[in-house]
Design a protein around this motif. Sequence first.
Motif, mmCIF file in Angstrom:
data_model
loop_
_atom_site.group_PDB
_atom_site.id
_atom_site.type_symbol
_atom_site.label_atom_id
_atom_site.label_comp_id
_atom_site.label_asym_id
_atom_site.label_seq_id
_atom_site.Cartn_x
_atom_site.Cartn_y
_atom_site.Cartn_z
ATOM 1 N N VAL A 347 8.682 57.903 -24.852
ATOM 2 C CA VAL A 347 9.416 56.962 -23.999
ATOM 3 C C VAL A 347 9.410 55.567 -24.625
ATOM 4 C CG1 VAL A 347 9.466 55.826 -21.752
ATOM 5 C CG2 VAL A 347 9.042 58.276 -21.896
ATOM 6 N N GLN A 348 8.285 55.148 -25.175
ATOM 7 C CA GLN A 348 8.252 53.847 -25.834
ATOM 8 C C GLN A 348 9.178 53.810 -27.049
ATOM 9 O OE1 GLN A 348 4.025 53.098 -26.514
ATOM 10 N NE2 GLN A 348 3.932 51.836 -24.671
ATOM 11 N N THR A 349 9.285 54.932 -27.758
ATOM 12 C CA THR A 349 10.211 55.003 -28.891
ATOM 13 C C THR A 349 11.651 54.866 -28.417
ATOM 14 O OG1 THR A 349 8.679 56.406 -30.146
ATOM 15 C CG2 THR A 349 10.994 56.430 -30.828
ATOM 16 N N LEU A 350 11.990 55.508 -27.305
ATOM 17 C CA LEU A 350 13.329 55.371 -26.736
ATOM 18 C C LEU A 350 13.583 53.929 -26.330
ATOM 19 C CD1 LEU A 350 15.991 56.530 -25.631
ATOM 20 C CD2 LEU A 350 14.773 57.088 -23.508
ATOM 21 N N GLN A 351 12.603 53.293 -25.702
ATOM 22 C CA GLN A 351 12.774 51.893 -25.305
ATOM 23 C C GLN A 351 12.965 50.991 -26.520
ATOM 24 O OE1 GLN A 351 9.310 51.095 -22.776
ATOM 25 N NE2 GLN A 351 10.662 51.208 -20.992
ATOM 26 N N ARG A 352 12.195 51.200 -27.568
ATOM 27 C CA ARG A 352 12.332 50.377 -28.768
ATOM 28 C C ARG A 352 13.710 50.571 -29.412
ATOM 29 N NH1 ARG A 352 7.262 50.967 -32.654
ATOM 30 N NH2 ARG A 352 8.243 49.118 -33.564
ATOM 31 N N THR A 353 14.215 51.797 -29.360
ATOM 32 C CA THR A 353 15.549 52.055 -29.907
ATOM 33 C C THR A 353 16.614 51.304 -29.112
ATOM 34 O OG1 THR A 353 14.866 54.245 -30.695
ATOM 35 C CG2 THR A 353 17.232 53.860 -30.440
ATOM 36 N N LEU A 354 16.513 51.345 -27.785
ATOM 37 C CA LEU A 354 17.479 50.620 -26.954
ATOM 38 C C LEU A 354 17.341 49.107 -27.130
ATOM 39 C CD1 LEU A 354 17.322 52.779 -23.705
ATOM 40 C CD2 LEU A 354 19.158 52.714 -25.397
ATOM 41 N N HIS A 355 16.121 48.627 -27.302
ATOM 42 C CA HIS A 355 15.934 47.199 -27.608
ATOM 43 C C HIS A 355 16.708 46.825 -28.871
ATOM 44 C CE1 HIS A 355 11.739 46.839 -25.451
ATOM 45 N NE2 HIS A 355 12.747 46.861 -24.602
ATOM 46 N N ARG A 356 16.504 47.624 -29.930
ATOM 47 C CA ARG A 356 17.071 47.287 -31.233
ATOM 48 C C ARG A 356 18.585 47.450 -31.269
ATOM 49 N NH1 ARG A 356 14.541 50.764 -33.662
ATOM 50 N NH2 ARG A 356 16.144 52.325 -34.056
ATOM 51 N N VAL A 357 19.073 48.542 -30.681
ATOM 52 C CA VAL A 357 20.489 48.885 -30.817
ATOM 53 C C VAL A 357 21.356 48.180 -29.786
ATOM 54 C CG1 VAL A 357 22.131 50.798 -30.699
ATOM 55 C CG2 VAL A 357 19.942 51.102 -31.871
ATOM 56 N N VAL A 358 20.854 48.030 -28.564
ATOM 57 C CA VAL A 358 21.691 47.521 -27.471
ATOM 58 C C VAL A 358 21.296 46.110 -27.040
ATOM 59 C CG1 VAL A 358 22.526 47.933 -25.132
ATOM 60 C CG2 VAL A 358 22.086 49.876 -26.647
ATOM 61 N N VAL A 359 20.039 45.906 -26.685
ATOM 62 C CA VAL A 359 19.647 44.688 -25.977
ATOM 63 C C VAL A 359 19.500 43.483 -26.903
ATOM 64 C CG1 VAL A 359 17.939 43.662 -24.441
ATOM 65 C CG2 VAL A 359 18.517 46.086 -24.207
ATOM 66 N N ARG A 360 18.815 43.665 -28.015
ATOM 67 C CA ARG A 360 18.551 42.511 -28.875
ATOM 68 C C ARG A 360 19.820 41.829 -29.375
ATOM 69 N NH1 ARG A 360 13.701 42.014 -33.173
ATOM 70 N NH2 ARG A 360 14.003 39.822 -33.697
ATOM 71 N N PRO A 361 20.820 42.570 -29.881
ATOM 72 C CA PRO A 361 22.038 41.887 -30.327
ATOM 73 C C PRO A 361 22.729 41.098 -29.218
ATOM 74 C CG PRO A 361 21.969 44.124 -31.184
ATOM 75 C CD PRO A 361 20.872 44.019 -30.181
ATOM 76 N N VAL A 362 22.595 41.568 -27.968
ATOM 77 C CA VAL A 362 23.225 40.860 -26.849
ATOM 78 C C VAL A 362 22.499 39.557 -26.560
ATOM 79 C CG1 VAL A 362 23.713 40.942 -24.374
ATOM 80 C CG2 VAL A 362 24.230 42.921 -25.806
#
Length: 415
Positions: A347-362
């Motif tokens: 689950v933490q890996t999924l969260q880190r992926t969403l951070h990197r791919v979706v949230v951080r660029p925004v």
Amino acid sequence: MTERTTCVVIGGGPAGMVAGLLLARAGVEVTVLEKHGDFLRDFRGDTVHPSTQELLDELGLGERFAELPQSRLEEIAFPIDDEQSLVVGDLRRLRTAHPYIAMVPQWDFLNLLAEAGNAESTFTLRMHTEVTELIRAGGRVTGVRYRTAEGETGELSAELTIACDGRWSLARREANLRPKELPVPIDAWWFRLPRRADETDSSLRPRMRDSRFAIVIPREGYFQIAWIARKGRDPQLRAAGIERFREDLVELFPQFADRAGTLESMDEIKHLDVRLNRLNRWHVDGLLCIGDAAHAMSPIGGVGINLAVQDAVAAATLLAEPLRHGRVGPRQLARVRGRRLLPTILVQTLQRTLHRVVVRPVVEGRRNGPPKPMVRLMWAVPKATFLPAYLVGIGLRPEHAPAFARRLSRPARGS
């Protein structure tokens, strides 16, 4: 004053209350210590996932849970624009009695667990009781020292101490258990706005645009809002002041223009320092950490409560018998981590992926919404929404109530 119990649980959050309830149903004498006088705290997570709802059915609490005020979230989605969202997890695809996340005020959920616990003769919940120190003897943790709201102090000795005291756990710190910190690009700021009686739950749709990302949670009489921005921005937000904050809010949610003025100062904007971490070792002799004390989660996906509850079920399942019949040793405590570590990492890996791919660029202003390749994939292959929904809603290793804790009840299926 020195007292004794078999198991003392530090913290009356979801992990602590579930662990206490299940152990009490096993006939283990258990005392839960909660430093506050009630569960009425703003800006706690409200998400109760499908696997937790199934657990409540197994515990005979499903019908009572269904009666609590709640809204339902059937999709995990990120906004593309003000009209469209990209569904990355479709909970309706899950084969479960509850294919949705129930948004329930956490104080109602905890009160339900407290009432169920109080029905057990070996369960004790002590409010206004703050743990101040661990007690050690012979190289192991043997209980806790505490202080009440009236300033009285005492000691509670126990065969096992379970630390459910959150991401800033005192027990974890005293046991010299240090988590590995994982990089997080965001912090969260919580506040509330009035809600009119005619406003529907459609306002749950998150929005992300021009370095701004916010999620709206409907509650009775008001909206609870999570404002997501770059980590470390709190000093700048407060220096800019409440007027600028209101302007940013209205730019993202024009429908709130008529009530943004109810925010009178930045003191009403509560900062959450988002952490993502986990302990390498969850125990020392006589002490076990679970929930946020063992692994802090990002708010993305709202999975922290679900993982904490599953930790508690695993702990009660594995430790009830040893607690009934003798001393719990380090090897038995290590089994809890062994059972729950891989689901936590995934689950933490999924969260880190969403951070990197979706949230951080925004939040860094480099993009509005999810990346186009991700949008094309999810629209072209709708079945791809199953795996994220399963990891968030059910988990890699869902925990079920052990036989000693089950009670007959008709599941509140589809209600």
